[in-house]
Design a protein around this motif. Structure first.
Motif, PDB file in Angstrom:
ATOM      1  N   ILE A 190      -8.868   3.867  12.529  1.00  9.77           N
ATOM      2  CA  ILE A 190      -8.060   4.696  13.585  1.00  9.77           C
ATOM      3  C   ILE A 190      -7.714   5.837  12.908  1.00  9.77           C
ATOM      4  CG2 ILE A 190      -6.487   4.869  15.346  1.00  9.77           C
ATOM      5  CD1 ILE A 190      -6.630   1.872  15.617  1.00  9.77           C
ATOM      6  N   PRO A 191      -8.083   7.060  13.263  1.00 10.61           N
ATOM      7  CA  PRO A 191      -7.354   8.076  12.742  1.00 10.61           C
ATOM      8  C   PRO A 191      -5.907   8.132  12.340  1.00 10.61           C
ATOM      9  CG  PRO A 191      -8.808   9.113  14.717  1.00 10.61           C
ATOM     10  CD  PRO A 191      -8.521   7.451  14.574  1.00 10.61           C
ATOM     11  N   ASN A 192      -5.302   8.536  11.204  1.00  7.43           N
ATOM     12  CA  ASN A 192      -4.067   8.475  10.710  1.00  7.43           C
ATOM     13  C   ASN A 192      -3.340   7.150  10.637  1.00  7.43           C
ATOM     14  OD1 ASN A 192      -4.485  11.591  10.741  1.00  7.43           O
ATOM     15  ND2 ASN A 192      -2.707  11.834  12.054  1.00  7.43           N
ATOM     16  N   VAL A 193      -4.173   6.212  10.698  1.00  6.29           N
ATOM     17  CA  VAL A 193      -3.393   4.802  10.575  1.00  6.29           C
ATOM     18  C   VAL A 193      -3.786   4.434   9.134  1.00  6.29           C
ATOM     19  CG1 VAL A 193      -3.486   2.540  11.481  1.00  6.29           C
ATOM     20  CG2 VAL A 193      -3.575   4.557  13.240  1.00  6.29           C
ATOM     21  N   GLN A 194      -2.853   4.230   8.477  1.00  6.32           N
ATOM     22  CA  GLN A 194      -3.042   3.889   6.899  1.00  6.32           C
ATOM     23  C   GLN A 194      -1.350   3.426   6.574  1.00  6.32           C
ATOM     24  OE1 GLN A 194      -4.951   6.961   6.837  1.00  6.32           O
ATOM     25  NE2 GLN A 194      -3.155   8.433   6.264  1.00  6.32           N
ATOM     26  N   PRO A 195      -1.194   2.721   5.314  1.00  8.29           N
ATOM     27  CA  PRO A 195       0.162   2.333   5.217  1.00  8.29           C
ATOM     28  C   PRO A 195       0.940   3.243   4.318  1.00  8.29           C
ATOM     29  CG  PRO A 195      -1.540   1.047   4.111  1.00  8.29           C
ATOM     30  CD  PRO A 195      -2.343   1.623   5.048  1.00  8.29           C
ATOM     31  N   VAL A 196       0.059   4.514   4.041  1.00 11.24           N
ATOM     32  CA  VAL A 196       0.549   5.510   2.862  1.00 11.24           C
ATOM     33  C   VAL A 196       2.207   5.829   3.291  1.00 11.24           C
ATOM     34  CG1 VAL A 196       0.405   7.622   1.801  1.00 11.24           C
ATOM     35  CG2 VAL A 196      -1.636   6.025   2.198  1.00 11.24           C
ATOM     36  N   THR A 197       2.441   5.983   4.349  1.00  8.12           N
ATOM     37  CA  THR A 197       3.554   6.493   4.633  1.00  8.12           C
ATOM     38  C   THR A 197       4.830   5.546   4.587  1.00  8.12           C
ATOM     39  OG1 THR A 197       2.841   7.929   6.528  1.00  8.12           O
ATOM     40  CG2 THR A 197       5.079   7.792   6.674  1.00  8.12           C
ATOM     41  N   ASP A 198       4.388   4.187   4.728  1.00  8.17           N
ATOM     42  CA  ASP A 198       5.554   2.967   4.758  1.00  8.17           C
ATOM     43  C   ASP A 198       5.685   2.997   3.189  1.00  8.17           C
ATOM     44  OD1 ASP A 198       5.475   2.812   7.546  1.00  8.17           O
ATOM     45  OD2 ASP A 198       4.146   1.121   7.658  1.00  8.17           O
ATOM     46  N   ILE A 199       4.696   2.962   2.355  1.00 11.90           N
ATOM     47  CA  ILE A 199       4.857   2.788   1.122  1.00 11.90           C
ATOM     48  C   ILE A 199       5.742   3.889   0.503  1.00 11.90           C
ATOM     49  CG2 ILE A 199       3.665   2.946  -1.311  1.00 11.90           C
ATOM     50  CD1 ILE A 199       1.211   1.576   0.366  1.00 11.90           C
ATOM     51  N   ALA A 241      20.779  11.020 -11.545  1.00 11.87           N
ATOM     52  CA  ALA A 241      21.494  12.047 -10.334  1.00 11.87           C
ATOM     53  C   ALA A 241      20.222  12.708  -9.691  1.00 11.87           C
ATOM     54  CB  ALA A 241      22.206  12.943 -11.158  1.00 11.87           C
ATOM     55  N   GLN A 242      19.113  12.814 -10.195  1.00 10.42           N
ATOM     56  CA  GLN A 242      18.089  13.554  -9.192  1.00 10.42           C
ATOM     57  C   GLN A 242      17.434  12.971  -8.331  1.00 10.42           C
ATOM     58  OE1 GLN A 242      15.169  14.128 -12.503  1.00 10.42           O
ATOM     59  NE2 GLN A 242      16.467  15.209 -13.843  1.00 10.42           N
ATOM     60  N   SER A 243      17.660  11.437  -8.121  1.00 17.31           N
ATOM     61  CA  SER A 243      17.061  10.738  -7.393  1.00 17.31           C
ATOM     62  C   SER A 243      17.418  10.868  -5.917  1.00 17.31           C
ATOM     63  CB  SER A 243      17.113   9.325  -7.614  1.00 17.31           C
ATOM     64  OG  SER A 243      18.248   8.624  -7.336  1.00 17.31           O
ATOM     65  N   LEU A 244      18.718  11.431  -5.746  1.00 15.55           N
ATOM     66  CA  LEU A 244      19.461  11.521  -4.243  1.00 15.55           C
ATOM     67  C   LEU A 244      19.284  10.072  -3.627  1.00 15.55           C
ATOM     68  CD1 LEU A 244      17.559  14.892  -2.849  1.00 15.55           C
ATOM     69  CD2 LEU A 244      19.690  14.612  -4.343  1.00 15.55           C
ATOM     70  N   HIS A 245      19.437   9.095  -4.330  1.00 16.05           N
ATOM     71  CA  HIS A 245      19.622   7.883  -3.718  1.00 16.05           C
ATOM     72  C   HIS A 245      21.016   7.331  -4.021  1.00 16.05           C
ATOM     73  CE1 HIS A 245      18.166   4.207  -1.913  1.00 16.05           C
ATOM     74  NE2 HIS A 245      18.406   3.581  -2.726  1.00 16.05           N
ATOM     75  N   THR A 284      10.784   5.220  -1.562  1.00 20.48           N
ATOM     76  CA  THR A 284      12.071   6.018  -1.531  1.00 20.48           C
ATOM     77  C   THR A 284      13.373   5.101  -1.317  1.00 20.48           C
ATOM     78  OG1 THR A 284      10.866   7.950  -0.718  1.00 20.48           O
ATOM     79  CG2 THR A 284      13.145   7.733  -0.391  1.00 20.48           C
ATOM     80  N   LEU A 285      13.373   4.123  -0.553  1.00 27.86           N
ATOM     81  CA  LEU A 285      14.362   3.454  -0.183  1.00 27.86           C
ATOM     82  C   LEU A 285      14.937   2.714  -1.529  1.00 27.86           C
ATOM     83  CD1 LEU A 285      13.783   1.944   2.976  1.00 27.86           C
ATOM     84  CD2 LEU A 285      15.881   3.311   2.399  1.00 27.86           C
ATOM     85  N   GLU A 286      13.970   2.068  -2.251  1.00 30.32           N
ATOM     86  CA  GLU A 286      14.036   1.332  -3.324  1.00 30.32           C
ATOM     87  C   GLU A 286      14.278   2.165  -4.575  1.00 30.32           C
ATOM     88  OE1 GLU A 286      14.617  -2.153  -3.675  1.00 30.32           O
ATOM     89  OE2 GLU A 286      14.612  -1.849  -1.353  1.00 30.32           O
ATOM     90  N   LEU A 287      13.701   3.162  -4.793  1.00 27.22           N
ATOM     91  CA  LEU A 287      13.860   3.874  -6.345  1.00 27.22           C
ATOM     92  C   LEU A 287      14.222   5.175  -6.087  1.00 27.22           C
ATOM     93  CD1 LEU A 287      10.029   2.789  -7.481  1.00 27.22           C
ATOM     94  CD2 LEU A 287      12.269   1.680  -7.658  1.00 27.22           C
ATOM     95  N   GLY A 288      14.489   5.687  -5.035  1.00 26.14           N
ATOM     96  CA  GLY A 288      15.183   6.870  -4.782  1.00 26.14           C
ATOM     97  C   GLY A 288      14.222   8.010  -4.521  1.00 26.14           C
ATOM     98  N   ALA A 289      14.854   9.132  -3.762  1.00 30.70           N
ATOM     99  CA  ALA A 289      13.998  10.430  -3.341  1.00 30.70           C
ATOM    100  C   ALA A 289      13.115  11.153  -4.492  1.00 30.70           C
ATOM    101  CB  ALA A 289      15.042  11.124  -2.772  1.00 30.70           C
ATOM    102  N   VAL A 332      13.970   9.777   4.569  1.00 33.21           N
ATOM    103  CA  VAL A 332      14.226   8.493   4.265  1.00 33.21           C
ATOM    104  C   VAL A 332      15.827   8.369   3.311  1.00 33.21           C
ATOM    105  CG1 VAL A 332      13.752   6.436   3.002  1.00 33.21           C
ATOM    106  CG2 VAL A 332      12.137   7.548   4.433  1.00 33.21           C
ATOM    107  N   ALA A 333      15.853   9.300   2.330  1.00 32.00           N
ATOM    108  CA  ALA A 333      16.980   9.446   1.452  1.00 32.00           C
ATOM    109  C   ALA A 333      18.355   9.769   2.321  1.00 32.00           C
ATOM    110  CB  ALA A 333      16.773  10.377   0.325  1.00 32.00           C
ATOM    111  N   VAL A 334      18.012  10.795   2.991  1.00 24.45           N
ATOM    112  CA  VAL A 334      19.395  11.027   3.987  1.00 24.45           C
ATOM    113  C   VAL A 334      19.752   9.880   4.953  1.00 24.45           C
ATOM    114  CG1 VAL A 334      20.071  12.704   5.842  1.00 24.45           C
ATOM    115  CG2 VAL A 334      18.778  13.632   3.716  1.00 24.45           C
ATOM    116  N   PHE A 335      18.949   9.392   5.612  1.00 23.11           N
ATOM    117  CA  PHE A 335      19.183   8.375   6.534  1.00 23.11           C
ATOM    118  C   PHE A 335      19.581   7.093   5.652  1.00 23.11           C
ATOM    119  CE2 PHE A 335      16.876  10.574   9.871  1.00 23.11           C
ATOM    120  CZ  PHE A 335      17.622  10.479  10.832  1.00 23.11           C
TER     121      PHE A 335
END
Length: 186
Positions: free
Chosen positions: A33-42, A182-186, A47-52, A90-93
């Motif tokens: 299906i077009p545009n359905v792949q897990p890349v955005t989730d990864i 400090a660069q990670s913004l996390h 970003t959540l685990e290792l920073g922006a 993601v980093a901001v939220f």
């Protein structure tokens, strides 16, 4: 105690593995299906685990390397910009909301769906540079169905990817003595 070189090599290796995984999943689609792949989730979980900083770097590498196979065009820079914007979102939220708490997993899921729409919006916005605002509106409106597919795919893949990826990244952070800079913004 680890040496600085060993620590940097471990980070580079992790980034290479995440990039390879995303590139393969983007090129060889799991679901046709077009545009359905897990890349955005990864990218979101990274970003959540290792920073922006790491999330943005992963996004850039994924888009450049996968477009070597899929084709470069005027869409490549907007794609990079869109995924970088997603990582920053993601980093901001993560700073504003208790995103990392399992109690609020539904917030993560909601954000994952939103990122599918945000990605499409920013790709379309990037196209305005080549055709003006009329091109942006035409590109965005014609792509809304695909953006909804992207959002739905993110919602479907996120609960599947969440636990294995978070556990793996947490294990890496503990073993490598991960230091948020400090660069990670996390």
């Amino acid at each position: 105690m680890q040496t600085k070189e060993r620590y940097q090599l471990q980070r580079l290796t992790l980034l290479a593995l995440l990039t390879a995984m995303c590139v393969v999943l983007r090129i060889f689609k799991i679901i046709d299906i077009p545009n359905v792949q897990p890349v955005t989730d990864i990218i979101m979980l990274t970003t959540l685990e290792l920073g922006a900083g790491t999330g943005i770097l992963l996004a850039i590498l994924v888009m450049v390397i996968s477009n070597i196979f899929l084709g470069f065009g005027i869409w490549t820079l907007p794609q990079i910009f869109a995924y970088a914007a997603c990582a920053l979102t993601v980093a901001v939220f993560a700073r504003l909301l208790p995103l990392k708490s399992r109690k609020f997993f539904w917030l993560q899921e909601l954000l994952a769906g939103f990122l599918g729409l945000e990605y499409g919006f920013f790709v379309s916005l990037g196209m305005a540079g080549w055709g003006g605002w009329a091109a942006f509106i035409a590109y965005w409106v014609s792509g809304l169905t695909f953006d909804l597919y992207h959002a739905a795919g993110n919602l479907a893949f996120y609960p599947i990817l969440y636990l294995p990826l978070v556990l793996g990244l947490d294990r890496f952070k503990k073993k490598a003595g991960w230091k948020q800079n400090a660069q990670s913004l996390h």
